[in-house]
Design a protein around this motif. Structure first.
Motif, mmCIF file in Angstrom:
data_model
loop_
_atom_site.group_PDB
_atom_site.id
_atom_site.type_symbol
_atom_site.label_atom_id
_atom_site.label_comp_id
_atom_site.label_asym_id
_atom_site.label_seq_id
_atom_site.Cartn_x
_atom_site.Cartn_y
_atom_site.Cartn_z
ATOM 1 N N ALA A 179 0.851 -1.194 0.000
ATOM 2 C CA ALA A 179 0.000 0.000 0.000
ATOM 3 C C ALA A 179 0.880 1.233 0.000
ATOM 4 O O ALA A 179 1.894 1.284 0.692
ATOM 5 C CB ALA A 179 -0.920 0.010 1.215
ATOM 6 N N VAL A 180 0.490 2.227 -0.768
ATOM 7 C CA VAL A 180 1.179 3.517 -0.780
ATOM 8 C C VAL A 180 0.403 4.446 0.134
ATOM 9 O O VAL A 180 -0.814 4.590 -0.003
ATOM 10 C CB VAL A 180 1.255 4.097 -2.208
ATOM 11 C CG1 VAL A 180 1.881 5.487 -2.192
ATOM 12 C CG2 VAL A 180 2.040 3.164 -3.119
ATOM 13 N N ILE A 181 1.103 5.051 1.086
ATOM 14 C CA ILE A 181 0.445 5.943 2.047
ATOM 15 C C ILE A 181 1.249 7.221 2.209
ATOM 16 O O ILE A 181 2.417 7.290 1.844
ATOM 17 C CB ILE A 181 0.248 5.261 3.422
ATOM 18 C CG1 ILE A 181 1.587 4.945 4.060
ATOM 19 C CG2 ILE A 181 -0.583 3.999 3.301
ATOM 20 C CD1 ILE A 181 1.462 4.572 5.510
ATOM 21 N N SER A 182 0.614 8.205 2.815
ATOM 22 C CA SER A 182 1.302 9.471 3.066
ATOM 23 C C SER A 182 2.261 9.319 4.239
ATOM 24 O O SER A 182 2.091 8.435 5.081
ATOM 25 C CB SER A 182 0.286 10.579 3.366
ATOM 26 O OG SER A 182 -0.428 10.266 4.540
ATOM 27 N N ASP A 183 3.260 10.187 4.302
ATOM 28 C CA ASP A 183 4.262 10.135 5.370
ATOM 29 C C ASP A 183 3.629 10.278 6.751
ATOM 30 O O ASP A 183 4.035 9.615 7.697
ATOM 31 C CB ASP A 183 5.312 11.241 5.179
ATOM 32 C CG ASP A 183 6.199 10.999 3.969
ATOM 33 O OD1 ASP A 183 6.228 9.856 3.468
ATOM 34 O OD2 ASP A 183 6.851 11.954 3.515
ATOM 35 N N ASP A 184 2.624 11.151 6.863
ATOM 36 C CA ASP A 184 2.034 11.404 8.176
ATOM 37 C C ASP A 184 1.156 10.250 8.669
ATOM 38 O O ASP A 184 0.849 10.165 9.856
ATOM 39 C CB ASP A 184 1.251 12.719 8.187
ATOM 40 C CG ASP A 184 0.165 12.774 7.129
ATOM 41 O OD1 ASP A 184 0.254 12.053 6.127
ATOM 42 O OD2 ASP A 184 -0.788 13.562 7.310
ATOM 43 N N ALA A 185 0.762 9.327 7.793
ATOM 44 C CA ALA A 185 -0.061 8.184 8.202
ATOM 45 C C ALA A 185 0.779 6.934 8.463
ATOM 46 O O ALA A 185 0.247 5.917 8.896
ATOM 47 C CB ALA A 185 -1.103 7.883 7.130
ATOM 48 N N LEU A 186 2.097 7.017 8.242
ATOM 49 C CA LEU A 186 2.964 5.845 8.339
ATOM 50 C C LEU A 186 2.928 5.193 9.715
ATOM 51 O O LEU A 186 2.674 3.986 9.835
ATOM 52 C CB LEU A 186 4.408 6.212 7.979
ATOM 53 C CG LEU A 186 5.423 5.085 8.136
ATOM 54 C CD1 LEU A 186 5.130 3.952 7.171
ATOM 55 C CD2 LEU A 186 6.826 5.614 7.935
ATOM 56 N N GLU A 187 3.169 5.960 10.753
ATOM 57 C CA GLU A 187 3.251 5.393 12.104
ATOM 58 C C GLU A 187 1.938 4.724 12.506
ATOM 59 O O GLU A 187 1.920 3.616 13.042
ATOM 60 C CB GLU A 187 3.617 6.478 13.109
ATOM 61 C CG GLU A 187 3.911 5.935 14.493
ATOM 62 C CD GLU A 187 4.390 7.026 15.440
ATOM 63 O OE1 GLU A 187 4.095 6.892 16.643
ATOM 64 O OE2 GLU A 187 5.038 7.989 14.990
#
Length: 123
Positions: free
Chosen positions: A63-71
């Protein structure tokens, strides 16, 4: 943007999908894979003969996600898949340099939205 690659036991696929869907991440790629790791495989009897199965079936979810949703995504996947036993799997995080939607030519953030993978009905 980040690419999360998760390798887990096949019966844990639902937990990964539900964890990511709860965050609004809908674009997933799922592949059936065979792995060799610490589980070491097992021995099976096939037509009366012993057979060593070295590679075990797993699923690979990307899945490709935004940096701020990683954690938050990593924590949700860990919570949904952890049994505490060997073979729980792995989570790999990679940097995405560029995303281009082939159909429209959109690039990066525009191409990578909750509907990253085009619905067949939109073509």
């Amino acid at each position: 943007m980040k690419l999360i690659t998760v390798i887990v036991k096949p019966f844990k696929l639902t937990e990964v999908r539900e964890a990511l869907s709860a965050m609004g991440i809908q674009g997933l790629t799922v592949t059936e894979v065979k792995v060799f790791g610490r589980q070491k495989g097992h021995t099976e009897l096939y037509r009366g003969a012993e057979d060593v199965v070295d590679f075990l079936p797993k699923v690979r979810v990307e899945a490709v996600i935004s940096d701020d949703a990683l954690e938050q995504a990593v924590e949700a996947i860990e919570e949904g898949t952890r049994t505490g036993k060997i073979g729980d799997g792995n989570i790999f995080v990679s940097e995405i340099v560029e995303v281009i939607r082939i159909r429209t030519g959109e690039m990066s953030g525009d191409a990578c939205n909750p509907h990253f993978y085009d619905d067949v009905s939109t073509s």
